[in-house]
Write a protein that holds these residues in place. Structure first.
Motif, PDB file in Angstrom:
ATOM      1  N   LEU A  42       0.826  -1.206   0.000  1.00 13.55           N
ATOM      2  CA  LEU A  42       0.000   0.000   0.000  1.00 13.55           C
ATOM      3  C   LEU A  42       0.862   1.259   0.000  1.00 13.55           C
ATOM      4  O   LEU A  42       0.555   2.240  -0.690  1.00 13.55           O
ATOM      5  CB  LEU A  42      -0.941   0.005   1.206  1.00 13.55           C
ATOM      6  N   ASN A  43       1.948   1.254   0.761  1.00 12.95           N
ATOM      7  CA  ASN A  43       2.841   2.411   0.780  1.00 12.95           C
ATOM      8  C   ASN A  43       3.443   2.677  -0.591  1.00 12.95           C
ATOM      9  O   ASN A  43       3.577   3.834  -1.021  1.00 12.95           O
ATOM     10  CB  ASN A  43       3.951   2.204   1.810  1.00 12.95           C
ATOM     11  N   THR A  44       3.792   1.606  -1.294  1.00 13.70           N
ATOM     12  CA  THR A  44       4.326   1.764  -2.654  1.00 13.70           C
ATOM     13  C   THR A  44       3.267   2.335  -3.593  1.00 13.70           C
ATOM     14  O   THR A  44       3.546   3.236  -4.402  1.00 13.70           O
ATOM     15  CB  THR A  44       4.825   0.408  -3.197  1.00 13.70           C
ATOM     16  N   LEU A  45       2.049   1.824  -3.479  1.00 16.77           N
ATOM     17  CA  LEU A  45       0.965   2.309  -4.323  1.00 16.77           C
ATOM     18  C   LEU A  45       0.623   3.763  -4.010  1.00 16.77           C
ATOM     19  O   LEU A  45       0.236   4.532  -4.908  1.00 16.77           O
ATOM     20  CB  LEU A  45      -0.263   1.414  -4.151  1.00 16.77           C
ATOM     21  N   ILE A  46       0.744   4.152  -2.766  1.00 20.42           N
ATOM     22  CA  ILE A  46       0.517   5.548  -2.389  1.00 20.42           C
ATOM     23  C   ILE A  46       1.555   6.444  -3.061  1.00 20.42           C
ATOM     24  O   ILE A  46       1.229   7.515  -3.597  1.00 20.42           O
ATOM     25  CB  ILE A  46       0.571   5.714  -0.856  1.00 20.42           C
ATOM     26  N   ASN A  47       2.814   6.019  -3.055  1.00 21.47           N
ATOM     27  CA  ASN A  47       3.883   6.801  -3.691  1.00 21.47           C
ATOM     28  C   ASN A  47       3.662   6.949  -5.193  1.00 21.47           C
ATOM     29  O   ASN A  47       4.079   7.946  -5.794  1.00 21.47           O
ATOM     30  CB  ASN A  47       5.244   6.140  -3.427  1.00 21.47           C
ATOM     31  N   CYS A  48       2.989   5.969  -5.783  1.00 19.88           N
ATOM     32  CA  CYS A  48       2.682   6.035  -7.224  1.00 19.88           C
ATOM     33  C   CYS A  48       1.409   6.831  -7.507  1.00 19.88           C
ATOM     34  O   CYS A  48       1.092   7.109  -8.673  1.00 19.88           O
ATOM     35  CB  CYS A  48       2.517   4.626  -7.784  1.00 19.88           C
ATOM     36  N   GLY A  49       0.664   7.164  -6.466  1.00 28.40           N
ATOM     37  CA  GLY A  49      -0.592   7.881  -6.645  1.00 28.40           C
ATOM     38  C   GLY A  49      -1.771   6.990  -6.935  1.00 28.40           C
ATOM     39  O   GLY A  49      -2.873   7.464  -7.228  1.00 28.40           O
ATOM     40  N   TYR A  50      -1.568   5.660  -6.846  1.00 29.00           N
ATOM     41  CA  TYR A  50      -2.640   4.727  -7.189  1.00 29.00           C
ATOM     42  C   TYR A  50      -3.548   4.423  -5.992  1.00 29.00           C
ATOM     43  O   TYR A  50      -4.640   3.890  -6.160  1.00 29.00           O
ATOM     44  CB  TYR A  50      -2.065   3.424  -7.743  1.00 29.00           C
ATOM     45  N   VAL A  51      -3.074   4.730  -4.805  1.00 31.19           N
ATOM     46  CA  VAL A  51      -3.866   4.589  -3.583  1.00 31.19           C
ATOM     47  C   VAL A  51      -3.677   5.849  -2.751  1.00 31.19           C
ATOM     48  O   VAL A  51      -2.607   6.462  -2.769  1.00 31.19           O
ATOM     49  CB  VAL A  51      -3.429   3.337  -2.772  1.00 31.19           C
ATOM     50  N   ALA A  52      -4.730   6.249  -2.063  1.00 35.32           N
ATOM     51  CA  ALA A  52      -4.664   7.408  -1.179  1.00 35.32           C
ATOM     52  C   ALA A  52      -5.013   6.973   0.245  1.00 35.32           C
ATOM     53  O   ALA A  52      -5.843   6.089   0.440  1.00 35.32           O
ATOM     54  CB  ALA A  52      -5.622   8.501  -1.648  1.00 35.32           C
ATOM     55  N   LYS A  53      -4.356   7.619   1.229  1.00 39.08           N
ATOM     56  CA  LYS A  53      -4.596   7.286   2.630  1.00 39.08           C
ATOM     57  C   LYS A  53      -5.128   8.511   3.377  1.00 39.08           C
ATOM     58  O   LYS A  53      -4.594   9.613   3.233  1.00 39.08           O
ATOM     59  CB  LYS A  53      -3.305   6.815   3.293  1.00 39.08           C
ATOM     60  N   ASP A  54      -6.189   8.307   4.143  1.00 41.90           N
ATOM     61  CA  ASP A  54      -6.714   9.357   5.014  1.00 41.90           C
ATOM     62  C   ASP A  54      -5.915   9.303   6.312  1.00 41.90           C
ATOM     63  O   ASP A  54      -6.044   8.353   7.092  1.00 41.90           O
ATOM     64  CB  ASP A  54      -8.207   9.117   5.271  1.00 41.90           C
ATOM     65  N   LEU A  59      -7.534   5.069   6.833  1.00 42.34           N
ATOM     66  CA  LEU A  59      -8.197   4.210   5.857  1.00 42.34           C
ATOM     67  C   LEU A  59      -7.655   4.496   4.456  1.00 42.34           C
ATOM     68  O   LEU A  59      -7.172   5.596   4.168  1.00 42.34           O
ATOM     69  CB  LEU A  59      -9.709   4.431   5.890  1.00 42.34           C
ATOM     70  N   TYR A  60      -7.793   3.503   3.579  1.00 44.22           N
ATOM     71  CA  TYR A  60      -7.231   3.587   2.239  1.00 44.22           C
ATOM     72  C   TYR A  60      -8.343   3.547   1.186  1.00 44.22           C
ATOM     73  O   TYR A  60      -9.357   2.876   1.351  1.00 44.22           O
ATOM     74  CB  TYR A  60      -6.266   2.425   1.999  1.00 44.22           C
ATOM     75  N   LYS A  61      -8.090   4.234   0.067  1.00 46.71           N
ATOM     76  CA  LYS A  61      -9.005   4.199  -1.076  1.00 46.71           C
ATOM     77  C   LYS A  61      -8.185   4.349  -2.358  1.00 46.71           C
ATOM     78  O   LYS A  61      -6.995   4.694  -2.303  1.00 46.71           O
ATOM     79  CB  LYS A  61     -10.044   5.316  -0.989  1.00 46.71           C
ATOM     80  N   LEU A  62      -8.813   4.081  -3.494  1.00 41.45           N
ATOM     81  CA  LEU A  62      -8.115   4.242  -4.773  1.00 41.45           C
ATOM     82  C   LEU A  62      -7.732   5.695  -4.972  1.00 41.45           C
ATOM     83  O   LEU A  62      -8.496   6.611  -4.639  1.00 41.45           O
ATOM     84  CB  LEU A  62      -8.989   3.757  -5.923  1.00 41.45           C
ATOM     85  N   ALA A  68      -5.801   8.862 -14.918  1.00 38.86           N
ATOM     86  CA  ALA A  68      -5.132   9.002 -16.209  1.00 38.86           C
ATOM     87  C   ALA A  68      -4.928   7.648 -16.882  1.00 38.86           C
ATOM     88  O   ALA A  68      -5.086   7.515 -18.105  1.00 38.86           O
ATOM     89  CB  ALA A  68      -3.789   9.706 -16.026  1.00 38.86           C
ATOM     90  N   LEU A  69      -4.590   6.632 -16.077  1.00 36.68           N
ATOM     91  CA  LEU A  69      -4.426   5.291 -16.634  1.00 36.68           C
ATOM     92  C   LEU A  69      -5.739   4.775 -17.210  1.00 36.68           C
ATOM     93  O   LEU A  69      -5.771   4.158 -18.280  1.00 36.68           O
ATOM     94  CB  LEU A  69      -3.924   4.336 -15.558  1.00 36.68           C
ATOM     95  N   GLY A  70      -6.822   5.025 -16.480  1.00 42.18           N
ATOM     96  CA  GLY A  70      -8.130   4.572 -16.945  1.00 42.18           C
ATOM     97  C   GLY A  70      -8.533   5.231 -18.242  1.00 42.18           C
ATOM     98  O   GLY A  70      -9.040   4.579 -19.169  1.00 42.18           O
TER      99      GLY A  70
END
Length: 249
Positions: A42-54, A59-62, A68-70
């Motif tokens: 999750l931390n890696t995905l956050i750094n890529c902007g693919y996941v966001a953390k409150d 809590l985590y969300k897309l 942009a990928l979509g």
């Protein structure tokens, strides 16, 4: 397959199915990864902007990086090329010619086809436009049109079925409602004698109807194969193509 990439993909795949935020415990339990592994990915995905953390709720969300990928993925989708292997598999499974049909004005036109193995065929060719109320695959298109279009269509003088059989518009309305209720369309001898058509709808990433898929075959042969078997095969193919276009139920 690189395991870390597979695990990251599993997390994103899980999170896309629900419009909500998740705790690490929920994510790790659902995808059966240890919490420590889940947290690291999750931390890696956050750094890529693919996941966001409150940071307040943890809590985590897309994340917005997926937008942009979509958009790029959608622009690269071509329904004809995406449908080709699915039509081929449908023809192999049902042993019948399979078709992809889209709306063209008040008609349906074939834009994709795969031939079954039988020499005896119900001839349907690319580019020929046939009214939407004729045949199961085209009726699917009519069933999923906006109310304004459908009202206008039903006010027209509709071309008769075989042997100048007049179109019963009340029955047609019932047929269209049944198609939307069941997700499947079946017609017999509506514009080709002793032929059966079976079709199902295709939806895109916005949940909008885009096309119909199905088979046309001699009635006796389809009955020998089993109409229920063919219907289930077409439903499966429709679901596969819709998923390729980004549709999520």
């Amino acid at each position: 397959m690189i395991q870390s990439i597979r695990k990251a993909a599993s997390i994103l795949e899980f999170m896309k199915n629900h419009n909500k935020e998740y705790s690490i415990a929920e994510i790790s339990e659902s995808i059966e990864f240890p919490p420590s592994t889940t947290h690291r990915i999750l931390n890696t995905l956050i750094n890529c902007g693919y996941v966001a953390k409150d940071e307040r709720t943890h809590l985590y969300k897309l994340g917005p990086g997926l937008i942009a990928l979509g958009i790029a993925a959608v622009s690269n989708i071509n329904i004809q090329s995406e449908s080709a292997p699915i039509l081929k598999h449908l023809s192999e499974k049902t042993q019948e010619d399979s078709f992809l049909i889209v709306k063209s004005g008040n008609n349906g036109v074939i834009i994709g086809k795969s031939d079954g193995p039988h020499p005896l065929k119900i001839v349907e060719n690319f580019g020929i436009e046939i009214p939407l109320h004729k045949g199961a695959i085209r009726k699917v298109i009519l069933a999923y049109q906006p109310k304004e279009f459908l009202d206008d269509y039903l006010q027209r003088d509709l071309a008769p079925y075989l042997e100048n059989t007049e179109v019963d518009k009340d029955k047609l309305i019932e047929d269209l409602k049944k198609i939307k209720d069941t997700g499947i369309s079946l017609s017999i001898s509506e514009y080709i004698e002793n032929a059966v058509g079976i079709g199902a709808p295709i939806f895109d990433y916005k949940g909008e109807f885009v096309a119909s898929i199905g088979i046309v075959a001699p009635l006796s042969r389809a009955e020998d194969t089993g109409l229920e078997f063919i219907e289930n095969s077409i439903r499966e193919s429709a679901d596969q193509l819709s998923k390729k276009l980004g549709y999520m139920k």
